[in-house]
Design a protein around this motif. Structure first.
Motif, mmCIF file in Angstrom:
data_model
loop_
_atom_site.group_PDB
_atom_site.id
_atom_site.type_symbol
_atom_site.label_atom_id
_atom_site.label_comp_id
_atom_site.label_asym_id
_atom_site.label_seq_id
_atom_site.Cartn_x
_atom_site.Cartn_y
_atom_site.Cartn_z
ATOM 1 N N ASN A 28 0.602 -1.252 -0.107
ATOM 2 C CA ASN A 28 0.131 -0.048 0.038
ATOM 3 C C ASN A 28 0.769 1.342 0.020
ATOM 4 O O ASN A 28 0.522 2.231 -0.739
ATOM 5 N N LYS A 29 1.981 1.349 0.828
ATOM 6 C CA LYS A 29 2.836 2.407 0.829
ATOM 7 C C LYS A 29 3.734 2.661 -0.524
ATOM 8 O O LYS A 29 3.768 3.762 -0.955
ATOM 9 N N ASN A 30 3.913 1.381 -1.233
ATOM 10 C CA ASN A 30 4.354 1.561 -2.403
ATOM 11 C C ASN A 30 3.755 2.305 -3.536
ATOM 12 O O ASN A 30 3.927 2.838 -4.287
ATOM 13 N N ARG A 31 2.541 1.747 -3.376
ATOM 14 C CA ARG A 31 1.197 2.132 -4.412
ATOM 15 C C ARG A 31 1.015 3.631 -4.111
ATOM 16 O O ARG A 31 0.836 4.247 -5.246
ATOM 17 N N THR A 32 0.946 4.156 -2.796
ATOM 18 C CA THR A 32 0.577 5.485 -2.825
ATOM 19 C C THR A 32 1.835 6.492 -3.221
ATOM 20 O O THR A 32 1.576 7.535 -3.605
ATOM 21 N N ASP A 33 2.966 5.948 -2.927
ATOM 22 C CA ASP A 33 4.241 6.816 -3.302
ATOM 23 C C ASP A 33 4.186 6.762 -4.879
ATOM 24 O O ASP A 33 4.633 7.649 -5.379
ATOM 25 N N ALA A 34 3.807 5.487 -5.478
ATOM 26 C CA ALA A 34 4.133 5.758 -6.820
ATOM 27 C C ALA A 34 2.870 6.429 -7.537
ATOM 28 O O ALA A 34 3.129 7.207 -8.664
ATOM 29 N N GLU A 35 1.787 6.317 -7.023
ATOM 30 C CA GLU A 35 0.535 7.494 -7.393
ATOM 31 C C GLU A 35 1.062 8.745 -7.156
ATOM 32 O O GLU A 35 0.773 9.811 -7.948
ATOM 33 N N LYS A 36 1.674 9.025 -6.240
ATOM 34 C CA LYS A 36 1.956 10.620 -5.965
ATOM 35 C C LYS A 36 3.304 11.013 -6.804
ATOM 36 O O LYS A 36 3.078 12.068 -7.270
ATOM 37 N N ALA A 37 3.868 9.922 -7.132
ATOM 38 C CA ALA A 37 4.971 10.473 -8.144
ATOM 39 C C ALA A 37 4.685 10.611 -9.512
ATOM 40 O O ALA A 37 4.854 11.481 -10.336
ATOM 41 N N ILE A 38 3.332 9.939 -9.908
ATOM 42 C CA ILE A 38 2.645 9.955 -11.042
ATOM 43 C C ILE A 38 2.114 11.374 -11.322
ATOM 44 O O ILE A 38 2.291 12.042 -12.165
ATOM 45 N N GLN A 39 1.485 11.730 -10.235
ATOM 46 C CA GLN A 39 0.823 12.856 -10.055
ATOM 47 C C GLN A 39 1.871 13.989 -10.348
ATOM 48 O O GLN A 39 1.433 15.043 -10.779
ATOM 49 N N ASN A 40 2.642 14.147 -9.564
ATOM 50 C CA ASN A 40 3.721 15.173 -9.700
ATOM 51 C C ASN A 40 4.356 14.958 -10.962
ATOM 52 O O ASN A 40 4.515 16.346 -11.346
ATOM 53 N N TRP A 41 4.542 14.032 -11.722
ATOM 54 C CA TRP A 41 5.255 14.135 -12.937
ATOM 55 C C TRP A 41 4.321 14.890 -13.991
ATOM 56 O O TRP A 41 4.497 15.544 -14.798
ATOM 57 N N GLU A 42 2.842 14.359 -13.831
ATOM 58 C CA GLU A 42 1.909 14.860 -14.672
ATOM 59 C C GLU A 42 1.699 16.488 -14.404
ATOM 60 O O GLU A 42 1.559 17.096 -15.561
ATOM 61 N N GLU A 43 1.891 16.982 -13.133
ATOM 62 C CA GLU A 43 1.656 18.322 -12.707
ATOM 63 C C GLU A 43 2.985 18.931 -13.500
ATOM 64 O O GLU A 43 2.640 20.219 -13.741
ATOM 65 N N SER A 44 4.073 18.493 -13.381
ATOM 66 C CA SER A 44 5.374 18.827 -14.024
ATOM 67 C C SER A 44 5.099 19.233 -15.485
ATOM 68 O O SER A 44 5.639 20.217 -16.001
ATOM 69 N N ILE A 45 4.381 18.345 -16.108
ATOM 70 C CA ILE A 45 4.306 18.373 -17.527
ATOM 71 C C ILE A 45 3.244 19.656 -17.890
ATOM 72 O O ILE A 45 3.468 20.346 -18.715
#
Length: 122
Positions: A28-45
């Protein structure tokens, strides 16, 4: 504690359950970290795209009004009887300007014949 038939340590049901729960927490921790990383990446785009648009048209995205309208020059209003003259339409008042050579349309075929010689193809 349970022992297997060969004398080795065997896990109890509580140990297996605790191990499964810790694995679930880790996943669960890895999944939330991955979702946060994807959200940060999309926001940076989105931010890079917005920065590029602001570089091309500064101020355009920062205002609510989006309609571009031409503005009148500050020279003052013209009398309604006089037509407005363009710089391209008006004749030059400089007498030396009429002595300058005028530009004529280019004929690419004639230029090629001059450079490479005429082929006399008709």
């Amino acid at each position: 504690m349970y022992y297997s038939t060969d004398g080795e340590h065997a896990a109890s049901a509580e140990e297996i359950l605790a191990s499964c729960k810790s694995l679930e927490e880790l996943l669960n921790k890895n999944r939330t970290d991955a979702e946060k990383a994807i959200q940060n990446w999309e926001e940076s785009i989105v931010q890079r795209d917005l920065a590029e648009k602001r570089r091309v048209a500064p101020g355009w995205l920062d205002r609510e009004e989006k309609l571009l309208q031409p503005s009148r020059s500050m020279a003052g209003p013209r009398p309604s009887g006089q037509p407005e003259h363009s710089l391209l339409d008006s004749l030059s008042s400089d007498p030396d300007a009429s002595k300058l050579p005028s530009m004529k349309p280019r004929d690419e075929g004639e230029e090629l014949d001059r450079v490479f010689g005429g082929l006399n193809v008709k």
